[in-house]
Design an enzyme around this catalytic site. Structure first.
Site, PDB file in Angstrom:
ATOM      1  N   LYS A  36     -40.701 -16.466   5.972  1.00 38.79           N
ATOM      2  CA  LYS A  36     -40.892 -15.012   5.880  1.00 38.79           C
ATOM      3  C   LYS A  36     -42.326 -14.612   6.208  1.00 38.79           C
ATOM      4  O   LYS A  36     -42.626 -13.433   6.425  1.00 38.79           O
ATOM      5  CB  LYS A  36     -40.553 -14.590   4.439  1.00 38.79           C
ATOM      6  CG  LYS A  36     -40.602 -13.120   4.162  1.00 38.79           C
ATOM      7  CD  LYS A  36     -40.307 -12.868   2.681  1.00 38.79           C
ATOM      8  CE  LYS A  36     -40.511 -11.417   2.320  1.00 38.79           C
ATOM      9  NZ  LYS A  36     -40.280 -11.174   0.893  1.00 38.79           N
ATOM     10  N   THR A 132     -40.494 -29.630  -7.825  1.00 36.26           N
ATOM     11  CA  THR A 132     -41.768 -29.921  -8.462  1.00 36.26           C
ATOM     12  C   THR A 132     -41.580 -30.700  -9.765  1.00 36.26           C
ATOM     13  O   THR A 132     -40.532 -30.575 -10.422  1.00 36.26           O
ATOM     14  CB  THR A 132     -42.500 -28.594  -8.768  1.00 36.26           C
ATOM     15  OG1 THR A 132     -43.588 -28.851  -9.641  1.00 36.26           O
ATOM     16  CG2 THR A 132     -41.581 -27.582  -9.458  1.00 36.26           C
ATOM     17  N   ASP A 133     -42.610 -31.427 -10.171  1.00 35.80           N
ATOM     18  CA  ASP A 133     -42.556 -32.125 -11.470  1.00 35.80           C
ATOM     19  C   ASP A 133     -42.673 -31.140 -12.632  1.00 35.80           C
ATOM     20  O   ASP A 133     -42.413 -31.508 -13.786  1.00 35.80           O
ATOM     21  CB  ASP A 133     -43.664 -33.182 -11.560  1.00 35.80           C
ATOM     22  CG  ASP A 133     -45.077 -32.626 -11.470  1.00 35.80           C
ATOM     23  OD1 ASP A 133     -45.256 -31.414 -11.217  1.00 35.80           O
ATOM     24  OD2 ASP A 133     -46.032 -33.416 -11.662  1.00 35.80           O
ATOM     25  N   GLU A 134     -43.044 -29.873 -12.328  1.00 39.07           N
ATOM     26  CA  GLU A 134     -43.261 -28.912 -13.414  1.00 39.07           C
ATOM     27  C   GLU A 134     -41.967 -28.581 -14.151  1.00 39.07           C
ATOM     28  O   GLU A 134     -41.998 -28.079 -15.278  1.00 39.07           O
ATOM     29  CB  GLU A 134     -43.945 -27.650 -12.873  1.00 39.07           C
ATOM     30  CG  GLU A 134     -45.248 -28.011 -12.177  1.00 39.07           C
ATOM     31  CD  GLU A 134     -46.168 -26.851 -11.862  1.00 39.07           C
ATOM     32  OE1 GLU A 134     -46.101 -25.822 -12.545  1.00 39.07           O
ATOM     33  OE2 GLU A 134     -46.970 -26.994 -10.915  1.00 39.07           O
ATOM     34  N   TYR A 157     -42.558 -19.844 -13.051  1.00 40.91           N
ATOM     35  CA  TYR A 157     -42.436 -20.638 -11.815  1.00 40.91           C
ATOM     36  C   TYR A 157     -41.552 -21.855 -12.036  1.00 40.91           C
ATOM     37  O   TYR A 157     -40.575 -22.074 -11.316  1.00 40.91           O
ATOM     38  CB  TYR A 157     -43.822 -21.076 -11.322  1.00 40.91           C
ATOM     39  CG  TYR A 157     -43.772 -22.179 -10.277  1.00 40.91           C
ATOM     40  CD1 TYR A 157     -43.205 -21.964  -9.025  1.00 40.91           C
ATOM     41  CD2 TYR A 157     -44.287 -23.458 -10.545  1.00 40.91           C
ATOM     42  CE1 TYR A 157     -43.145 -22.982  -8.067  1.00 40.91           C
ATOM     43  CE2 TYR A 157     -44.242 -24.470  -9.604  1.00 40.91           C
ATOM     44  CZ  TYR A 157     -43.667 -24.226  -8.369  1.00 40.91           C
ATOM     45  OH  TYR A 157     -43.605 -25.226  -7.422  1.00 40.91           O
ATOM     46  N   LYS A 161     -37.833 -22.925 -10.476  1.00 42.44           N
ATOM     47  CA  LYS A 161     -37.576 -24.154  -9.711  1.00 42.44           C
ATOM     48  C   LYS A 161     -36.514 -25.001 -10.416  1.00 42.44           C
ATOM     49  O   LYS A 161     -35.663 -25.616  -9.763  1.00 42.44           O
ATOM     50  CB  LYS A 161     -38.872 -24.955  -9.532  1.00 42.44           C
ATOM     51  CG  LYS A 161     -39.906 -24.324  -8.607  1.00 42.44           C
ATOM     52  CD  LYS A 161     -39.443 -24.171  -7.164  1.00 42.44           C
ATOM     53  CE  LYS A 161     -39.341 -25.477  -6.418  1.00 42.44           C
ATOM     54  NZ  LYS A 161     -39.126 -25.258  -4.956  1.00 42.44           N
ATOM     55  N   ASP A 287     -57.766 -19.123 -21.070  1.00 40.51           N
ATOM     56  CA  ASP A 287     -56.732 -20.040 -20.602  1.00 40.51           C
ATOM     57  C   ASP A 287     -55.544 -19.306 -19.982  1.00 40.51           C
ATOM     58  O   ASP A 287     -55.281 -18.142 -20.312  1.00 40.51           O
ATOM     59  CB  ASP A 287     -56.248 -20.896 -21.779  1.00 40.51           C
ATOM     60  CG  ASP A 287     -55.791 -22.273 -21.348  1.00 40.51           C
ATOM     61  OD1 ASP A 287     -55.645 -22.500 -20.132  1.00 40.51           O
ATOM     62  OD2 ASP A 287     -55.588 -23.121 -22.238  1.00 40.51           O
ATOM     63  N   PRO A 289     -51.775 -18.426 -19.892  1.00 40.24           N
ATOM     64  CA  PRO A 289     -50.762 -18.409 -20.964  1.00 40.24           C
ATOM     65  C   PRO A 289     -49.727 -19.523 -20.751  1.00 40.24           C
ATOM     66  O   PRO A 289     -49.270 -19.733 -19.617  1.00 40.24           O
ATOM     67  CB  PRO A 289     -50.090 -17.043 -20.815  1.00 40.24           C
ATOM     68  CG  PRO A 289     -50.971 -16.240 -19.932  1.00 40.24           C
ATOM     69  CD  PRO A 289     -51.783 -17.182 -19.104  1.00 40.24           C
TER      70      PRO A 289
END
Ligand code: NAD
Ligand code: TYD
Length: 351
Positions: A36, A132-134, A157, A161, A287, A289
Site C-alpha cells: 500500500k 513475530t515473537d511478540e 500490535y 499479530k 516508559d 505502557p
C-alpha cells in the site's frame, strides 16, 4: 516461470530485503510485490531490482477484499509470503484499530482469496505468514520462547499479530490451505524506518537530538540481522513442513541501554568525535505502557531441522548497519520529513 509468488509488504524493511533476495536468486519465479506504501513502505528500497523482468510492483491495500480477490483472479498466484502489516508497538498504542484492520482483516482477506482461487487444489500451493515473537508475551530473566510456548500477547500490535497467526492456522485446519508460520525476533539492518530503536538512535545522534530510553533501559531484545531473516524465510518457504511453525532468532540478547551505548561508541569513532560525545544525549523517558520486559527466541528447531543459522555476528551487523545509515543520509532525510515529524512530536512530547 516455475512459481508465481505474491510477497505482501515488499516495500517495507524486511520485505524489501526478501524481494531483493528472491528476485536475484530465483530468476524463474515471477515475484509480485503488493504494498500500500504506507509511511513505512518505500520504493526507494527496491531501486536496484525494479526493472528486473521477474519482478512486478502492485500498489494496493490488503484491507480491500474486492481488490485482493480480483488480484488473485488476475494473477493466479501459487504462493503467498505475507509480510504486510502495521509493525510498530508505539503506534499500536495510539491507534489500535489500524492494526486490527491491516494485521487481522487484511490477513483474512488474503486467506479468503487464496482459498477461493486454489479451490481445494493445493498441490504446489503455500501460504506463508511472517509473524513475530511478540505473540508469546514477555519473559522474566530466564527461559526462551519455543514454538510450543502459549500465546500471551501484551500490546495491541502483538495481539493483532497473534490473532492473524490463529486465523492462518485455522484456515489450514478448516479448509486444508497449506500454511506455514514463522515467528521472528527483533530485526535490525539497512532500510529500517527510524521509529524503531536502532535506526532512531542512529538518526538522533546524527541530528544531535536526545536519545530516548524507555523506563530503566534494561528491557531485553534478541536482535537478528535482517538479511538473515530473509534467508531464514527463503529456507522455510522452500523446506519448511506444511502446518508447522518455526521460531527465528539471533541467539543474541541485548539490554536496550547496552545497545544504545554501543551505537554511541561506534558512531563517535566513525565521526571522529571524542569518546562519550553521543552518550551525553541519552535521556531516560517515561516508559512505554505495558512494555514487555524480555524477548528471547529458541531457534533450535530451525537450526536442527532446516540447518539455518545466522550468517554474521551482531558486531559485524551493527557495524554494517551504522555504515549504511551514514552512507544513506538522504534516505534517512527523505523518510523523516513530513508525517514523521508529526509522529515524533506526538510520541515524545510528554517524555
Ligand atoms: P514495515 O513496517 O517496515 O513494513 C510494512 C510494509 O507493509 C510497508 O511497506 C507498508 O507499506 C506495507 N503495508 C502496511 N499496511 C498495508 C496494507 N494495508 N496493504 C498493503 N501493504 C501494507 O514492517 P517490517 O518491520 O518490514 O515487518 C514486516 C513483517 O514482519 C510484519 O508482518 C511484522 O509483523 C513482521 N516482523 C517484524 C519484525 C521486526 O523486527 N521488524 C520482527 C518479526 C516479525
Ligand atoms: P522497538 O524497536 O520499538 O521494537 P519492539 O518494541 O517491537 O521490541 O523497541 C525495541 C526496544 O527499545 C523496546 O524495549 C522499546 C525500546 N525503545 C526505547 O527505549 N526508546 C525508543 O525510543 C524506542 C522506539 C524503543
Amino acid at each position: 516461470m516455475d512459481k508465481k509468488v505474491l510477497i505482501t509488504g515488499g516495500a517495507g524493511f524486511i520485505g524489501s530485503h526478501l524481494i531483493r533476495l528472491f528476485v536475484n536468486k530465483y530468476p524463474n519465479y515471477a515475484i509480485f510485490n503488493l504494498d500500500k506504501l504506507t509511511y513505512a513502505g518505500n520504493l526507494e528500497n527496491l531501486k536496484d531490482v525494479e526493472n528486473k523482468s521477474n519482478y512486478k510492483f502492485i500498489k494496493g491495500d490488503i484491507n480491500d477484499a474486492q481488490f485482493v480477490n480480483e488480484l488473485f483472479l488476475e494473477h493466479q498466484f501459487d504462493s503467498v509470503i505475507h509480510l504486510a502489516a502495521e509493525s510498530h508497538v508505539d503506534r499500536s498504542i495510539t491507534d489500535p484499530l489500524a492494526f486490527i484492520y491491516t494485521n487481522i482483516i487484511g490477513t483474512v482477506n488474503l486467506l479468503n482469496a487464496a482459498k477461493d482461487i486454489w479451490n481445494s487444489k493445493y498441490e504446489g500451493k503455500k501460504f506463508y505468514h511472517i509473524s513475530t515473537d511478540e505473540v508469546y508475551g514477555s519473559l522474566a530473566e530466564d527461559g526462551f520462547f519455543l514454538e510450543t510456548t502459549s500465546y500471551d500477547p501484551q500490546s495491541p500490535y502483538s495481539a493483532s499479530k497473534a490473532s492473524s497467526d490463529h486465523f492462518v492456522r485455522a484456515y489450514g485446519n478448516t479448509y486444508g490451505i497449506p500454511v506455514v508460520v514463522s515467528n521472528c525476533s527483533n530485526n535490525y539492518g539497512p532500510n529500517q524506518f527510524p521509529e524503531k530503536l536502532i535506526p532512531l538512535i542512529i538518526h538522533n545522534i546524527l541530528h544531535n537530538k536526545s536519545l530516548p530510553i524507555y523506563g530503566d533501559g534494561k528491557y531485553t531484545r534478541d536482535w537478528l540481522w535482517v538479511k538473515d531473516h530473509a534467508m531464514a524465510i527463503d529456507t522455510i518457504f522452500h523446506q519448511g513442513k506444511i502446518g508447522e511453525t518455526y521460531n527465528i532468532g539471533g541467539f543474541n540478547e541485548w539490554k536496550n541501554i547496552d545497545i544504545v551505548l554501543l551505537i554511541c561508541k561506534l558512531l563517535d569513532e566513525k565521526l571522529g568525535n571524542p569518546s562519550g560525545t553521543s552518550a551525553q544525549l541519552i535521556t531516560y523517558v517515561i516508559d512505554r505502557p505495558g512494555h514487555d520486559r524480555r524477548y528471547a527466541i529458541d531457534a533450535s528447531k530451525l537450526k536442527n531441522e532446516l540447518n539455518w543459522t545466522p550468517s554474521i555476528t551482531f558486531e559485524e551487523g551493527i557495524e554494517q548497519t551504522i555504515s549504511w545509515y551514514l552512507d544513506n543520509q538522504q534516505w534517512l532525510d527523505n523518510v523523516t520529513s513530513g508525517d514523521y515529524l508529526q509522529y515524533y512530536q506526538q510520541q515524545y512530547q510528554t517524555k
